[in-house]
Enzyme design. Structure first.
Site, PDB file in Angstrom:
ATOM      1  N   HIS A  99       0.911  -1.143  -0.247  1.00 29.62           N
ATOM      2  CA  HIS A  99      -0.012   0.065  -0.067  1.00 29.62           C
ATOM      3  C   HIS A  99       0.740   1.258   0.053  1.00 29.62           C
ATOM      4  O   HIS A  99       1.872   1.374   0.613  1.00 29.62           O
ATOM      5  CB  HIS A  99      -1.028  -0.056   1.209  1.00 29.62           C
ATOM      6  CG  HIS A  99      -0.125  -0.115   2.464  1.00 29.62           C
ATOM      7  ND1 HIS A  99       0.115  -1.066   3.068  1.00 29.62           N
ATOM      8  CD2 HIS A  99      -0.052   0.732   3.216  1.00 29.62           C
ATOM      9  CE1 HIS A  99       0.714  -1.021   4.053  1.00 29.62           C
ATOM     10  NE2 HIS A  99       0.670   0.235   4.445  1.00 29.62           N
ATOM     11  N   HIS A 101       0.817   5.337   1.332  1.00 25.77           N
ATOM     12  CA  HIS A 101       0.234   6.313   1.909  1.00 25.77           C
ATOM     13  C   HIS A 101       0.249   7.835   1.056  1.00 25.77           C
ATOM     14  O   HIS A 101       1.109   8.200   0.731  1.00 25.77           O
ATOM     15  CB  HIS A 101       0.995   6.590   3.216  1.00 25.77           C
ATOM     16  CG  HIS A 101       0.727   5.360   4.402  1.00 25.77           C
ATOM     17  ND1 HIS A 101       0.188   5.388   5.260  1.00 25.77           N
ATOM     18  CD2 HIS A 101       1.424   4.170   4.256  1.00 25.77           C
ATOM     19  CE1 HIS A 101       0.416   4.278   5.900  1.00 25.77           C
ATOM     20  NE2 HIS A 101       1.313   3.449   5.486  1.00 25.77           N
TER      21      HIS A 101
HETATM   22  P1  5GP Z   1       1.979   0.479   7.490  1.00 24.39           P
HETATM   23  O1  5GP Z   1       2.446   1.016   8.782  1.00 24.39           O
HETATM   24  O2  5GP Z   1       1.564  -0.860   7.254  1.00 24.39           O
HETATM   25  O3  5GP Z   1       2.606   1.296   6.330  1.00 24.39           O
HETATM   26  O4  5GP Z   1       0.497   1.120   7.384  1.00 24.39           O
HETATM   27  C1  5GP Z   1      -0.625   0.476   7.844  1.00 24.39           C
HETATM   28  C2  5GP Z   1      -1.794   1.291   7.973  1.00 24.39           C
HETATM   29  O5  5GP Z   1      -2.720   0.592   7.898  1.00 24.39           O
HETATM   30  C3  5GP Z   1      -1.796   2.336   9.241  1.00 24.39           C
HETATM   31  O6  5GP Z   1      -1.387   3.711   9.002  1.00 24.39           O
HETATM   32  C4  5GP Z   1      -3.014   1.874  10.110  1.00 24.39           C
HETATM   33  O7  5GP Z   1      -3.535   2.985  10.623  1.00 24.39           O
HETATM   34  C5  5GP Z   1      -3.629   1.320   8.914  1.00 24.39           C
HETATM   35  N1  5GP Z   1      -4.884   0.432   9.422  1.00 24.39           N
HETATM   36  C6  5GP Z   1      -4.745  -0.584  10.231  1.00 24.39           C
HETATM   37  N2  5GP Z   1      -5.689  -1.360  10.350  1.00 24.39           N
HETATM   38  C7  5GP Z   1      -6.714  -0.793   9.634  1.00 24.39           C
HETATM   39  C8  5GP Z   1      -8.039  -1.117   9.468  1.00 24.39           C
HETATM   40  O8  5GP Z   1      -8.572  -2.036  10.050  1.00 24.39           O
HETATM   41  N3  5GP Z   1      -8.809  -0.234   8.440  1.00 24.39           N
HETATM   42  C9  5GP Z   1      -8.170   0.715   7.721  1.00 24.39           C
HETATM   43  N4  5GP Z   1      -8.779   1.582   7.002  1.00 24.39           N
HETATM   44  N5  5GP Z   1      -6.867   1.246   8.138  1.00 24.39           N
HETATM   45  C10 5GP Z   1      -6.259   0.548   8.874  1.00 24.39           C
END
Ligand code: 5GP
Ligand code: ZN
Length: 137
Positions: A99, A101
């Site tokens: 993903h 951001h």
């Molecule tokens: P990472 O740290 O893996 O780059 O980002 C994962 C993101 O997913 C985090 O910013 C977190 O807030 C978001 N996230 C975690 N669980 C959920 C969820 O159940 N729904 C949504 N919409 N976002 C989530």
């Protein structure tokens, strides 16, 4: 993938605020936004991170990030964006489904991505650049 959180959102088993969806891409709000409008853009195909994506998904994700980024700027009146993708836990990745951001940015919004500067030893940068160049041949 059966147990992947984002695959569950893609399959609509878990709700999310979806802002864009087509046959290969989905984008929805981050549940813990750094700023209002913070969006996660991803391929529907499961892969662990951006470096493992196939070329079609990479192309589609780039085009979607551009389109969605522009819409987020307009909708939120953001003055800028941070577009980042964390790869592996050491870099802060928590959900292991590729993903990107998109974080809307505003003047004095309190977010600070500034990091401590590192310095190369004499000749070290040339050596490292050449190592990477060789791996890319
Ligand atoms: P990472 O740290 O893996 O780059 O980002 C994962 C993101 O997913 C985090 O910013 C977190 O807030 C978001 N996230 C975690 N669980 C959920 C969820 O159940 N729904 C949504 N919409 N976002 C989530
Ligand atoms: Zn997944």
């Amino acid at each position: 993938m059966k147990d992947c959180l984002f695959c569950k959102i893609i399959r609509k088993e878990i709700p999310a605020d979806i802002v864009y969806e087509d046959k290969s891409i989905i984008a929805f709000f981050d549940i813990n936004p750094a700023n209002k409008g913070h969006t996660l853009v991803m391929p529907k195909n499961h892969s662990n991170n951006l470096l493992e994506d196939n070329e079609d998904d990479l192309k589609n994700i780039s085009l979607a990030v551009k389109k969605i980024g522009n819409a987020i700027m307009k909708a939120t009146n953001a003055e800028g964006l941070n577009i980042i993708s964390n790869i592996n836990s050491v870099a802060g990745q928590v959900v292991f489904h590729t993903h990107v951001h998109i974080i809307p940015r505003f003047k004095d919004d309190g977010i600070n991505f500034k990091v401590q500067r590192r310095y190369y030893d004499e000749g070290e940068s040339k050596k490292l650049a050449s190592k990477i160049k060789t791996l890319l041949k």
